[in-house]
Design an enzyme around this catalytic site. Structure first.
Site, short mmCIF file in Angstrom:
data_model
loop_
_atom_site.label_atom_id
_atom_site.label_comp_id
_atom_site.label_asym_id
_atom_site.label_seq_id
_atom_site.Cartn_x
_atom_site.Cartn_y
_atom_site.Cartn_z
N ASP A 281 0.87 -1.13 0.19
CA ASP A 281 0.03 -0.07 -0.24
C ASP A 281 1.01 1.47 -0.15
OD1 ASP A 281 -2.21 1.65 0.53
OD2 ASP A 281 -3.36 -0.22 0.86
N HIS B 194 -3.00 3.42 -4.46
CA HIS B 194 -2.33 2.99 -3.27
C HIS B 194 -0.96 2.25 -3.60
CE1 HIS B 194 -5.47 3.65 -0.47
NE2 HIS B 194 -6.51 3.05 -1.31
N GLU C 140 -9.59 3.36 -5.09
CA GLU C 140 -9.14 4.66 -4.64
C GLU C 140 -8.00 5.17 -5.59
OE1 GLU C 140 -10.59 4.97 -0.09
OE2 GLU C 140 -8.85 3.61 -0.28
C1 ACM Z 1 -10.75 -0.11 0.60
O1 ACM Z 1 -11.17 -0.36 1.73
N1 ACM Z 1 -9.91 1.01 0.08
C2 ACM Z 1 -11.06 -1.30 -0.48
#
Ligand code: ACM
Ligand code: ZN
Length: 541
Positions: free
Chosen positions: A200, A272, A336
């Site tokens: 991440d 991410h 995201e």
């Molecule tokens: C997430 O909680 N961004 C998958």
């Protein structure tokens, strides 16, 4: 039906042997405290006296993972591999092959004064039968001692094939012993999937031989935000790092395999990805430089979709990942990913033009489809968070629905497989009580045990002919605010116990009150397993 009659025959055969006169030590099913609750339990007359010299008789075709389980749990007991040469009392584990196609995880467990018989179509079914049997023994086992097991008949099978839990090891890192414990606890609850969130913005935690800087640079952040002090930023001033070597990953995969737990690795893209870009900024739109994330949230810098070398980079990483993880599914993230950089990037804009894409959302779809094609070419399939629906779903992708169930419903409508993990109630980083001040600091939200227990992964809105696309559900354990293994366990248990029952027992489960009664008994097991679970409060009962 064939199976049931064969089974009855075996029972009759064992019933012909002399029996003892022990009374059944329990008078009601709930007091057995089985979690997850089996589909059908019938208490019978009498009990089985389990002696220290009692052998385990294991069918010759049974996978040696079953021998491994028996050796671990009952180290002083003999294993006999030829059931036909065996006469006398013992624990018999038998594969019954029939023409009737039965669920591969199903098992039957019969305990009579004359013996114990677990029968199943597959070794995995026997494994779950053994897990149930183990719950009938004392929590702390001394297998040199005699024990009394209640006579009973159990028919059991799971409702859902995908029974999972995820763990984020990027925001906080957890060592090998804990990862194994986490996997083992899943298996003890008849869960079969561990979704390992390995990378991440705040760290890259898997060794990739062809890109050593991913761990050299990407696995360490210079400090970590304190609570939610994002603006103005308050950091703790302490470097934080850690990663798993490829040998360690292999060790965990083998450990999970022993317990019939499949590991789904997640390599996030295109968003991410700040930790990876800190190590290899050439795969971003701007060229960097970047630092590994020190605070939580969503970052604008993501992989450049206009640069072909980005795809070579990711494909090389995925090659190593697929080499390590035998899983059919590889999770590629997809959530995201802000489009800010893509909008301003000449290469990304050129890609949009060249590929006749409508906009940046379509570019995200192009990105995921291109990666899917590569993963498919290696005989694997992708899973992505529900944002992969943006701009059109990749042809064979499985969708993990987290922003509610809408994405999952849309994907199932398009005949795609779906894993339901809506924030409510599947995000186990949320608070377990309304009284937040009395709880350890958490990200927010409220997902009490009761809500988890009452969850149904099949949305009512989904037409009957689409429901089969919902493979199951999983708990998501994001660890921004879980710096210790104790805190992870506190957030995960007993909510994973409740989820295991949603997924295993499914629609035939009893009331929440019945669950709570059994859970109180099950807590003694969690104590024996040294789990730092959250105790029940008035609010939970
Ligand atoms: C997430 O909680 N961004 C998958
Ligand atoms: Zn770009």
């Amino acid at each position: 039906m064939i199976k049931k009659s064969l089974f009855l025959l075996l029972l009759v055969l064992t019933a012909c042997q002399p029996s003892n006169n022990f009374k059944n030590p329990v008078s009601d099913v709930a007091s057995l405290g089985l979690v997850p609750k089996p589909q059908e339990v019938q208490l019978k007359k009498g009990a089985f006296l389990f002696d220290a010299d009692m052998p385990f008789v294991i069918d010759s075709g049974v996978d040696n993972r079953i021998d491994g389980f028996v050796k671990k749990e009952f180290p002083h007991h003999k294993i006999i591999k030829n059931k036909y040469s065996f006469k006398g009392k013992g624990i018999v584990l038998s594969l019954i092959k029939s023409d009737t196609l039965l669920q591969k995880e199903m098992y039957l467990l019969d305990i009579s004064p004359n013996g114990v018989l677990i029968s199943a179509d597959t070794s995995q079914g026997l494994f779950y039968g053994l897990q149930t049997l183990r719950q009938l023994f004392p929590d702390v086992m001394d297998d040199t001692k005699q024990d009394t097991l209640p006579a009973l008949h159990i028919f059991d099978r799971p409702q859902f094939g995908w029974r999972g839990a995820h763990l984020d090891v990027s925001r906080h890192f957890f060592g090998m012993d804990f990862i194994k414990k986490y996997v083992d606890l899943l298996a003890k609850h008849k869960m079969n999937t561990f979704h390992w969130h390995l990378v991440d913005d705040q760290a890259w935690r898997i060794e990739i031989k062809s890109y050593p800087k991913l761990t050299k640079i990407g696995s360490v952040r210079k400090e970590t935000v304190v609570k939610k002090h994002f603006k103005p930023f308050v950091g703790d001033g302490k470097a934080y790092g850690g990663y798993y070597t490829q040998d360690e990953i292999r060790e965990v995969v083998a450990y999970a395999r022993e317990r019939y737990v499949n590991i789904i690795p997640e390599i996030e893209m295109p968003g991410h990805s700040l930790a990876a870009l800190a190590a290899y900024p050439q795969y971003s739109c701007t060229g960097g430089p970047f630092e590994v994330g020190t605070k939580w949230g969503v970052f604008k810098d993501i992989y450049c979709a206009g640069n072909d070398s980005t795809f070579v980079f990711l494909e090389n990483i995925l090659d190593e990942v697929m080499d390590l993880f035998p899983s059919k599914y590889i999770h590629i993230g997809g959530d995201e990913a802000p489009k800010t950089r893509w909008k301003a990037c000449a290469k990304c804009q050129q890609r949009i033009k060249q590929e006749h894409l409508k906009d940046e959302k379509a570019l995200q779809s192009y990105f995921i489809k291109r990666i899917e094609k590569y993963v498919n070419s290696k005989g694997r399939q992708i899973i992505g968070w529900d944002e992969i629906l943006q701009g059109g779903l990749a042809p064979k992708a499985t969708v993990m629905s987290w922003r509610g169930e809408k994405g999952g419903i849309a994907a199932a409508q398009q005949n795609h497989s779906v894993i339901m993990t809506p924030m409510k109630p599947c995000y186990f980083d949320h608070y377990q009580s309304k009284d937040k001040d009395k709880e350890p600091f958490a990200i927010g939200g409220y997902n009490p045990l009761r809500a988890v227990y009452n969850y149904n992964p099949i949305p009512k809105e989904l037409p009957a002919n689409k429901r089969g696309h919902v493979l199951g559900s999983q708990a998501n354990v994001w660890t921004e605010y879980m710096a210790s293994t104790e805190q992870v366990e506190y957030m995960a248990y007993p909510r994973i116990c409740a989820l295991s029952e949603v997924l295993w027992t499914g629609s035939s489960r009893d009331s929440y009150d019945d669950f709570i009664q059994r859970l109180k008994r099950h807590f003694h097991r969690l104590d024996a397993w040294k789990v730092h679970y959250r105790h029940l409060t008035k609010e939970d009962e």
